[in-house]
Scaffold this motif. Structure first.
Motif, mmCIF file in Angstrom:
data_model
loop_
_atom_site.group_PDB
_atom_site.id
_atom_site.type_symbol
_atom_site.label_atom_id
_atom_site.label_comp_id
_atom_site.label_asym_id
_atom_site.label_seq_id
_atom_site.Cartn_x
_atom_site.Cartn_y
_atom_site.Cartn_z
ATOM 1 N N GLY A 1 0.847 -1.184 0.000
ATOM 2 C CA GLY A 1 0.000 0.000 0.000
ATOM 3 C C GLY A 1 0.882 1.234 0.000
ATOM 4 O O GLY A 1 2.078 1.165 -0.270
ATOM 5 N N GLU A 2 0.293 2.355 0.345
ATOM 6 C CA GLU A 2 1.038 3.608 0.422
ATOM 7 C C GLU A 2 1.668 3.707 1.812
ATOM 8 O O GLU A 2 0.972 3.538 2.818
ATOM 9 C CB GLU A 2 0.073 4.774 0.194
ATOM 10 C CG GLU A 2 0.721 6.132 0.263
ATOM 11 C CD GLU A 2 -0.293 7.265 0.201
ATOM 12 O OE1 GLU A 2 0.105 8.410 0.490
ATOM 13 O OE2 GLU A 2 -1.471 7.013 -0.103
ATOM 14 N N PRO A 3 2.960 3.978 1.884
ATOM 15 C CA PRO A 3 3.575 4.083 3.221
ATOM 16 C C PRO A 3 3.166 5.368 3.933
ATOM 17 O O PRO A 3 3.094 6.430 3.323
ATOM 18 C CB PRO A 3 5.078 4.083 2.920
ATOM 19 C CG PRO A 3 5.205 4.528 1.511
ATOM 20 C CD PRO A 3 3.938 4.135 0.800
ATOM 21 N N ASP A 4 2.870 5.242 5.214
ATOM 22 C CA ASP A 4 2.674 6.416 6.051
ATOM 23 C C ASP A 4 4.018 7.090 6.287
ATOM 24 O O ASP A 4 5.083 6.498 6.071
ATOM 25 C CB ASP A 4 2.082 6.004 7.410
ATOM 26 C CG ASP A 4 0.601 5.700 7.329
ATOM 27 O OD1 ASP A 4 -0.163 6.589 6.929
ATOM 28 O OD2 ASP A 4 0.219 4.566 7.675
ATOM 29 N N ASP A 5 3.984 8.335 6.785
ATOM 30 C CA ASP A 5 5.233 9.025 7.130
ATOM 31 C C ASP A 5 5.905 8.389 8.333
ATOM 32 O O ASP A 5 7.116 8.520 8.515
ATOM 33 C CB ASP A 5 4.956 10.506 7.380
ATOM 34 C CG ASP A 5 4.546 11.200 6.093
ATOM 35 O OD1 ASP A 5 5.389 11.305 5.187
ATOM 36 O OD2 ASP A 5 3.370 11.598 5.991
ATOM 37 N N VAL A 6 5.116 7.706 9.176
ATOM 38 C CA VAL A 6 5.658 6.831 10.218
ATOM 39 C C VAL A 6 5.282 5.420 9.779
ATOM 40 O O VAL A 6 4.123 5.020 9.862
ATOM 41 C CB VAL A 6 5.075 7.151 11.605
ATOM 42 C CG1 VAL A 6 5.672 6.203 12.650
ATOM 43 C CG2 VAL A 6 5.336 8.593 11.986
ATOM 44 N N LEU A 7 6.249 4.700 9.252
ATOM 45 C CA LEU A 7 6.003 3.418 8.608
ATOM 46 C C LEU A 7 5.480 2.387 9.595
ATOM 47 O O LEU A 7 6.067 2.185 10.670
ATOM 48 C CB LEU A 7 7.302 2.905 7.985
ATOM 49 C CG LEU A 7 7.197 1.636 7.158
ATOM 50 C CD1 LEU A 7 6.495 1.907 5.841
ATOM 51 C CD2 LEU A 7 8.576 1.053 6.915
ATOM 52 N N GLN A 8 4.381 1.727 9.244
ATOM 53 C CA GLN A 8 3.849 0.661 10.086
ATOM 54 C C GLN A 8 4.764 -0.561 9.954
ATOM 55 O O GLN A 8 5.067 -1.002 8.845
ATOM 56 C CB GLN A 8 2.428 0.315 9.665
ATOM 57 C CG GLN A 8 1.464 1.457 9.916
ATOM 58 C CD GLN A 8 0.027 1.052 9.709
ATOM 59 O OE1 GLN A 8 -0.374 -0.050 10.065
ATOM 60 N NE2 GLN A 8 -0.764 1.958 9.152
ATOM 61 N N ASN A 9 5.196 -1.080 11.110
ATOM 62 C CA ASN A 9 6.095 -2.234 11.091
ATOM 63 C C ASN A 9 5.883 -3.095 12.315
ATOM 64 O O ASN A 9 5.440 -2.622 13.351
ATOM 65 C CB ASN A 9 7.558 -1.787 10.962
ATOM 66 C CG ASN A 9 8.055 -1.028 12.177
ATOM 67 O OD1 ASN A 9 8.601 -1.610 13.103
ATOM 68 N ND2 ASN A 9 7.834 0.297 12.195
ATOM 69 N N HIS A 10 6.210 -4.383 12.178
ATOM 70 C CA HIS A 10 5.949 -5.379 13.215
ATOM 71 C C HIS A 10 6.747 -5.159 14.490
ATOM 72 O O HIS A 10 6.374 -5.651 15.543
ATOM 73 C CB HIS A 10 6.210 -6.785 12.658
ATOM 74 C CG HIS A 10 7.641 -7.014 12.278
ATOM 75 N ND1 HIS A 10 8.279 -6.275 11.294
ATOM 76 C CD2 HIS A 10 8.563 -7.864 12.768
ATOM 77 C CE1 HIS A 10 9.531 -6.681 11.193
ATOM 78 N NE2 HIS A 10 9.735 -7.639 12.065
ATOM 79 N N LEU A 11 7.845 -4.423 14.423
ATOM 80 C CA LEU A 11 8.658 -4.167 15.612
ATOM 81 C C LEU A 11 8.232 -2.890 16.340
ATOM 82 O O LEU A 11 8.742 -2.605 17.420
ATOM 83 C CB LEU A 11 10.138 -4.071 15.232
ATOM 84 C CG LEU A 11 10.759 -5.318 14.616
ATOM 85 C CD1 LEU A 11 12.220 -5.072 14.257
ATOM 86 C CD2 LEU A 11 10.631 -6.517 15.547
ATOM 87 N N MET A 12 7.315 -2.141 15.736
ATOM 88 C CA MET A 12 6.847 -0.865 16.296
ATOM 89 C C MET A 12 8.002 0.121 16.506
ATOM 90 O O MET A 12 7.967 0.951 17.416
ATOM 91 C CB MET A 12 6.070 -1.083 17.598
ATOM 92 C CG MET A 12 4.839 -1.959 17.438
ATOM 93 S SD MET A 12 3.623 -1.332 16.278
ATOM 94 C CE MET A 12 2.860 -0.050 17.258
ATOM 95 N N LEU A 13 9.023 0.025 15.669
ATOM 96 C CA LEU A 13 10.113 0.995 15.711
ATOM 97 C C LEU A 13 9.665 2.274 15.016
ATOM 98 O O LEU A 13 8.908 2.222 14.041
ATOM 99 C CB LEU A 13 11.347 0.447 14.985
ATOM 100 C CG LEU A 13 12.160 -0.603 15.711
ATOM 101 C CD1 LEU A 13 13.268 -1.130 14.798
ATOM 102 C CD2 LEU A 13 12.776 -0.031 16.978
ATOM 103 N N PRO A 14 10.132 3.435 15.493
ATOM 104 C CA PRO A 14 9.830 4.670 14.760
ATOM 105 C C PRO A 14 10.664 4.698 13.474
ATOM 106 O O PRO A 14 11.885 4.795 13.520
ATOM 107 C CB PRO A 14 10.229 5.782 15.732
ATOM 108 C CG PRO A 14 11.170 5.161 16.700
ATOM 109 C CD PRO A 14 10.864 3.688 16.734
#
Length: 196
Positions: free
Chosen positions: A58-71
């Motif tokens: 999809g389109e990436p957010d400016d804060v990328l959604q990721n499984h590690l919840m890293l900024p």
């Protein structure tokens, strides 16, 4: 003075890119390396964060959604923060891939280096690991927090901090929040925290 807890995976684009794979360990890193408040030397910018399934593209957010919840911040967000002198962040370039392995440029892990002892343990609502908890490394440490109260005297001069007392959480100033919202960036919403 106001401070906020960023809420990840909120205020998102309609169909966000979600990365559920990384290869940090391949290069000798772990998620805990980003919760120490230390600069990371000899960073390898070949580190990958990837959407493994087509439904995660999809389109990436400016804060990328990721499984590690890293900024993980976009170049647009990084530029806005640098332009307004938001300090205390080491930007570590990574490769963000769709499930097809198509690369999306411009993303960096935001390694937060301002580790501040600003947690008010009298007013906050939290619990601790018991002193007989099976993992001796966390015995007596904060296990979870229902309500954060921060000491405002410890926050002066900062715009983003990670708590020394509870490394899972970080907080941002009103200036950070305003920059984020005025630039119509995506991936965070903000909840105001109490200050004393």
């Amino acid at each position: 003075m106001k401070w906020y807890q960023p809420i990840e995976c909120d205020n998102t684009v309609k169909n966000p890119l979600v990365c559920e794979y990384d290869d940090l360990e391949k290069y000798g890193y772990s998620v805990n390396d980003f919760k120490k408040g230390l600069l990371i030397k000899d960073w390898n910018s070949n580190v990958i964060f990837q959407a493994k399934e087509k439904k995660s593209d999809g389109e990436p957010d400016d804060v990328l959604q990721n499984h590690l919840m890293l900024p993980i911040y976009s170049s647009t967000l990084i530029y806005a923060l640098k332009e307004h002198d938001i300090n205390g962040i080491q930007y570590l370039p990574i490769k963000v891939l769709e499930s097809s392995a198509r690369c999306i440029d411009g993303f960096c892990i935001a390694n937060l280096t301002n580790f501040i002892a600003a947690f008010d343990d009298e007013k906050s609502d939290f619990n601790r690991f018991s002193h007989d908890f099976p993992n001796p490394k966390v015995q007596g440490e904060i296990a979870g927090v229902k309500r954060f109260v921060l000491k405002k005297s410890k926050l002066i001069g900062y715009d983003i901090i990670r708590l020394k007392e509870y490394k899972q959480r970080f907080f941002v100033s009103e200036k950070f929040k305003d920059i984020f919202e005025q630039n119509l960036l995506t991936g965070y919403s903000f909840i105001e925290v109490e200050l004393i």
